[in-house]
Design a protein around this motif. Structure first.
Motif, PDB file in Angstrom:
ATOM      1  N   LEU A  53       0.809  -1.214   0.000  1.00 59.17           N
ATOM      2  CA  LEU A  53       0.000   0.000   0.000  1.00 59.17           C
ATOM      3  C   LEU A  53       0.844   1.266   0.000  1.00 59.17           C
ATOM      4  O   LEU A  53       0.494   2.257  -0.644  1.00 59.17           O
ATOM      5  CB  LEU A  53      -0.928   0.006   1.225  1.00 59.17           C
ATOM      6  CG  LEU A  53      -1.912  -1.159   1.374  1.00 59.17           C
ATOM      7  CD1 LEU A  53      -2.873  -0.883   2.525  1.00 59.17           C
ATOM      8  CD2 LEU A  53      -2.673  -1.402   0.089  1.00 59.17           C
ATOM      9  N   ALA A  54       1.948   1.255   0.753  1.00 55.33           N
ATOM     10  CA  ALA A  54       2.776   2.456   0.828  1.00 55.33           C
ATOM     11  C   ALA A  54       3.306   2.863  -0.536  1.00 55.33           C
ATOM     12  O   ALA A  54       3.515   4.057  -0.793  1.00 55.33           O
ATOM     13  CB  ALA A  54       3.939   2.219   1.794  1.00 55.33           C
ATOM     14  N   LEU A  97      12.090   4.175   1.152  1.00 65.84           N
ATOM     15  CA  LEU A  97      10.998   5.148   1.134  1.00 65.84           C
ATOM     16  C   LEU A  97      10.016   4.915   2.277  1.00 65.84           C
ATOM     17  O   LEU A  97       9.554   5.866   2.925  1.00 65.84           O
ATOM     18  CB  LEU A  97      10.261   5.090  -0.204  1.00 65.84           C
ATOM     19  CG  LEU A  97      11.032   5.543  -1.444  1.00 65.84           C
ATOM     20  CD1 LEU A  97      10.164   5.380  -2.688  1.00 65.84           C
ATOM     21  CD2 LEU A  97      11.498   6.982  -1.308  1.00 65.84           C
ATOM     22  N   LEU A  98       9.690   3.641   2.536  1.00 65.68           N
ATOM     23  CA  LEU A  98       8.743   3.334   3.602  1.00 65.68           C
ATOM     24  C   LEU A  98       9.318   3.711   4.962  1.00 65.68           C
ATOM     25  O   LEU A  98       8.617   4.296   5.795  1.00 65.68           O
ATOM     26  CB  LEU A  98       8.373   1.859   3.572  1.00 65.68           C
ATOM     27  CG  LEU A  98       7.390   1.392   4.656  1.00 65.68           C
ATOM     28  CD1 LEU A  98       6.092   2.188   4.605  1.00 65.68           C
ATOM     29  CD2 LEU A  98       7.108  -0.100   4.529  1.00 65.68           C
ATOM     30  N   LYS A  99      10.579   3.411   5.196  1.00 62.13           N
ATOM     31  CA  LYS A  99      11.189   3.759   6.480  1.00 62.13           C
ATOM     32  C   LYS A  99      11.246   5.272   6.654  1.00 62.13           C
ATOM     33  O   LYS A  99      11.033   5.797   7.761  1.00 62.13           O
ATOM     34  CB  LYS A  99      12.580   3.137   6.588  1.00 62.13           C
ATOM     35  CG  LYS A  99      12.545   1.635   6.834  1.00 62.13           C
ATOM     36  CD  LYS A  99      13.930   1.068   7.044  1.00 62.13           C
ATOM     37  CE  LYS A  99      13.864  -0.431   7.336  1.00 62.13           C
ATOM     38  NZ  LYS A  99      13.227  -0.719   8.641  1.00 62.13           N
ATOM     39  N   GLU A 101      14.592   3.874  11.152  1.00 62.07           N
ATOM     40  CA  GLU A 101      15.976   3.856  10.719  1.00 62.07           C
ATOM     41  C   GLU A 101      16.262   2.638   9.849  1.00 62.07           C
ATOM     42  O   GLU A 101      15.603   1.604   9.951  1.00 62.07           O
ATOM     43  CB  GLU A 101      16.917   3.827  11.932  1.00 62.07           C
ATOM     44  CG  GLU A 101      16.935   5.111  12.730  1.00 62.07           C
ATOM     45  CD  GLU A 101      17.941   5.042  13.873  1.00 62.07           C
ATOM     46  OE1 GLU A 101      18.324   3.920  14.265  1.00 62.07           O
ATOM     47  OE2 GLU A 101      18.338   6.114  14.366  1.00 62.07           O
ATOM     48  N   LEU A 102      17.296   2.782   9.011  1.00 63.94           N
ATOM     49  CA  LEU A 102      17.803   1.649   8.255  1.00 63.94           C
ATOM     50  C   LEU A 102      18.645   0.768   9.171  1.00 63.94           C
ATOM     51  O   LEU A 102      19.165   1.225  10.189  1.00 63.94           O
ATOM     52  CB  LEU A 102      18.668   2.137   7.095  1.00 63.94           C
ATOM     53  CG  LEU A 102      17.991   2.995   6.021  1.00 63.94           C
ATOM     54  CD1 LEU A 102      19.029   3.538   5.064  1.00 63.94           C
ATOM     55  CD2 LEU A 102      16.945   2.174   5.273  1.00 63.94           C
ATOM     56  N   PRO A 105      19.301   8.135  -0.170  1.00 61.00           N
ATOM     57  CA  PRO A 105      19.170   8.402  -1.607  1.00 61.00           C
ATOM     58  C   PRO A 105      20.108   9.494  -2.113  1.00 61.00           C
ATOM     59  O   PRO A 105      20.407   9.552  -3.310  1.00 61.00           O
ATOM     60  CB  PRO A 105      17.700   8.827  -1.750  1.00 61.00           C
ATOM     61  CG  PRO A 105      17.012   8.186  -0.595  1.00 61.00           C
ATOM     62  CD  PRO A 105      18.008   8.270   0.519  1.00 61.00           C
ATOM     63  N   GLU A 106      20.566  10.353  -1.208  1.00 59.58           N
ATOM     64  CA  GLU A 106      21.516  11.395  -1.594  1.00 59.58           C
ATOM     65  C   GLU A 106      22.937  10.847  -1.641  1.00 59.58           C
ATOM     66  O   GLU A 106      23.846  11.495  -2.177  1.00 59.58           O
ATOM     67  CB  GLU A 106      21.449  12.570  -0.611  1.00 59.58           C
ATOM     68  CG  GLU A 106      20.078  13.199  -0.501  1.00 59.58           C
ATOM     69  CD  GLU A 106      19.558  13.708  -1.828  1.00 59.58           C
ATOM     70  OE1 GLU A 106      20.372  14.293  -2.596  1.00 59.58           O
ATOM     71  OE2 GLU A 106      18.365  13.511  -2.133  1.00 59.58           O
ATOM     72  N   GLY A 107      23.141   9.683  -1.032  1.00 59.78           N
ATOM     73  CA  GLY A 107      24.437   9.034  -1.059  1.00 59.78           C
ATOM     74  C   GLY A 107      24.362   7.770  -1.894  1.00 59.78           C
ATOM     75  O   GLY A 107      24.253   7.831  -3.118  1.00 59.78           O
TER      76      GLY A 107
END
Length: 346
Positions: free
Chosen positions: A54-55, A192-194, A200-201, A221-223
């Motif tokens: 769903l997310a 994205l969901l986290k 946190e990852l 995503p910036e790294g």
């Protein structure tokens, strides 16, 4: 500080499907298109793969709104009896992937083998979803997908290829054998969901823009994400990028766009007796399951067993548990349809 798990909401599968369909309709999809995407996302949710469930509909809506111009049609730009190349027109990959699969199934049924590629698309979802349909049609197959440079090769901290899933499917009775993996240590949808849930990852999964390890899903995503399996996973990830590029996708597309998608299907009947093959696949899978487990371990599973059992249990129960934050956001999106004078499902 201990992070609290977000509250969960109980939904019936039909209610969940209706929420996704309504939100996607508001975002500009036809009812038929919304239904195709909702079918895919609900299957992921039923199988316990919530980062692709769903997310992901919220991410689809956000991606559509961020696009500088509306998508174009899905077009066949090259074709032979056993192949085709699709230009996705910047349409959601769930739609492009199904178009590619349908073409590949028709060609493989007619000629025994088919290869169909697609470019200029995004968010193609769980490849096991497509391969289960191919297996139901009696076909074995492989799907590979490339993407933007968000994953670092082994030993590096800068993105050079996508999360690059690859999957294989084989027809069998009573259920197919399907194996899909992402070649990144964490999939884009999970990041994205986290980020959406403020979680946190896991350690060792990502780097920030400076190359430092990070647990922050907004910084990753910036790294870059890490690659799965160290140097042994880095090589297959590069191979998958090259396979996805075969349909014309860019090696390093900007942002969430121009993901490559390649599906290859084979009719076992061109090589062997197809019904006998299905029986042999089933017998082999049963032999794997019957392997003596290691001391202290559980029963040995065949790929796809766990998620298929999870789906069966959810359907038997008649409910799914989804993040309350995600469901509330979906309801806000679905509510826009009613407020705009349209018809919301459910």
């Amino acid at each position: 500080m201990t992070r609290q798990h977000p509250p969960m909401t109980t939904l019936t599968p039909s209610d969940a499907h209706a929420l996704v369909s309504a939100a996607l309709t508001w975002a500009g999809h036809t009812a038929a298109e919304a239904g195709i995407i909702a079918d895919h996302l609900l299957d992921c949710e039923l199988r316990g793969l919530s980062f692709g469930g769903l997310a992901r509909a919220l991410s689809v809506v956000e991606r559509i709104r961020a696009a500088p111009e509306p998508p174009g049609p899905i077009r066949v730009v090259a074709e032979t009896a056993v192949s085709a190349t699709l230009d996705g027109g910047d349409q959601a990959g769930y739609l492009v992937g199904m178009r590619a699969l349908d073409l590949a199934v028709d060609k493989a049924r007619a000629h025994g083998i088919a290869a169909v590629g697609a470019r200029d698309t995004w968010y193609t979802g769980m490849f096991s979803y497509y391969l289960e349909k191919a297996a139901d049609a009696g076909l074995a197959g492989m799907i590979a997908g490339s993407g933007p440079a968000v994953v670092a090769p082994h030993g590096g901290t800068e993105g050079r290829f996508g999360t690059n899933p690859i999957a294989f499917g084989f027809p069998s009775t009573p259920a197919p054998v399907i194996r899909g993996i992402g070649t990144a240590s964490v999939m884009y949808g999970e990041v994205l969901l986290k980020a959406r849930l403020g979680a946190e990852l896991a350690p060792g999964r990502a780097y920030d823009a400076t190359g430092a390890p990070t647990l922050d899903p907004a910084a990753a995503p910036e790294g870059a994400f890490g690659v799965w399996g160290g140097h042994k996973g880095s090589g297959p990830a590069i191979v998958v990028q090259l396979l996805g590029m075969m349909a014309g996708a860019a090696p390093d597309p900007p942002g969430v766009r121009d993901r490559g998608f390649l599906v290859v299907l084979v009719d076992p009947g061109v090589l062997t007796d197809p019904e006998d093959y299905r029986r042999r696949v089933a017998a082999f899978a049963d032999a794997v399951r019957a392997t003596r487990p290691a001391e202290g371990g559980g029963a040995v599973r065949v790929p796809f067993d766990r998620s298929a059992a999870c789906r069966d249990e959810a359907l038997r129960r008649g409910t799914i548990e989804a993040s309350g934050a995600v469901v509330e956001a979906m309801r806000r999106e679905a509510g826009r349809v009613t407020h705009a004078g349209g018809t919301a499902h459910g």
